[in-house]
Design an enzyme around this catalytic site. Structure first.
Site, PDB file in Angstrom:
ATOM      1  N   ARG A  72       0.685  -1.107  -0.129  1.00  0.00           N
ATOM      2  CA  ARG A  72       0.101  -0.061   0.178  1.00  0.00           C
ATOM      3  C   ARG A  72       0.772   1.326  -0.207  1.00  0.00           C
ATOM      4  NH1 ARG A  72      -4.792   0.111   3.798  1.00  0.00           N
ATOM      5  NH2 ARG A  72      -3.100   0.497   5.725  1.00  0.00           N
ATOM      6  N   ASP A  73       2.167   1.216   0.061  1.00  0.00           N
ATOM      7  CA  ASP A  73       2.970   2.478  -0.230  1.00  0.00           C
ATOM      8  C   ASP A  73       4.240   2.249  -0.877  1.00  0.00           C
ATOM      9  OD1 ASP A  73       3.420   5.067   0.562  1.00  0.00           O
ATOM     10  OD2 ASP A  73       4.379   4.737   2.317  1.00  0.00           O
ATOM     11  N   ILE A  74       4.240   1.621  -1.959  1.00  0.00           N
ATOM     12  CA  ILE A  74       5.441   1.581  -2.824  1.00  0.00           C
ATOM     13  C   ILE A  74       5.666   2.869  -3.200  1.00  0.00           C
ATOM     14  CG2 ILE A  74       6.428   0.458  -4.877  1.00  0.00           C
ATOM     15  CD1 ILE A  74       6.064  -1.409  -2.735  1.00  0.00           C
TER      16      ILE A  74
END
Length: 194
Positions: A72-74
């Site tokens: 969810r936060d690449i």
């Protein structure tokens, strides 16, 4: 679940526990730098190396997805490059177990993730699954080979709006030497419909 991630492209968890009222996690030490550091210094990454970084990132994500975890936060700051050039995905702090295709990325109306890399469905409906990580990884590829993210704006909401309502431009629109196959990869992986 996160402590069980054991893949050469994911920063390993060595130990976890609680000391008094404080929870702790001990992670693998990675000698190297983040992709964010590389981009700050060099502005772009040579195309072949950028595609190698993408491949390794997707390998680590595929492993995480296979264990039921979506990152969810690449973003470049969460992609570490060790001294041997191996990618290590870090900061699964926003990760969530994949329960259904309707897994949410919203917490009390707030978006979770870094707006420059959020997939349209994260912005619009708070949905996060394996496809959102692929979208974000290809935004990172775009930034790596072009030298900037595809969408900019004066506010985070204006950037988020563009993810939902504008198409990611072909990288070759900014750097004409980029081959059409790379354009196709980026354009396919960043379609608004997951």
């Amino acid at each position: 679940v996160l402590a069980n991630l054991n893949h050469h492209n994911v920063v390993g968890v060595i130990d976890k526990g609680k000391e008094g009222e404080t929870y702790f996690i001990v992670m693998e030490y990675v000698e190297g730098e983040t992709l964010k550091d590389v981009l700050a210094r060099d502005l772009i990454v040579p195309q072949k190396r950028a595609l190698d970084i993408l491949t390794q990132t997707l390998n680590g994500l595929a492993y995480a997805h296979g264990t039921g975890v979506v990152h969810r936060d690449i973003k470049p700051g969460n992609i570490m490059l060790n001294s041997e050039g191996v990618v290590k995905i870090a900061d699964f702090g926003l990760a969530r177990a994949i329960v259904t295709s309707e897994t949410t990325g919203l917490t009390q109306g707030l978006l979770i993730g870094t707006v420059a890399y959020l997939a349209p469905e994260q912005v619009e409906r708070g949905v996060a699954d394996a496809r959102t990580d692929v979208y974000s990884a290809c935004i990172v590829l775009y930034e790596s080979i072009v030298g900037q993210t595809p969408f900019t704006g004066e506010t985070p909401m204006s950037v988020a709006y563009q993810h939902v309502h504008a198409h990611v431009p072909a990288p070759s629109a900014i750097r004409p030497e980029i081959p059409h196959q790379v354009d196709e990869l980026v354009l396919t992986a960043t379609k608004q419909d997951p």
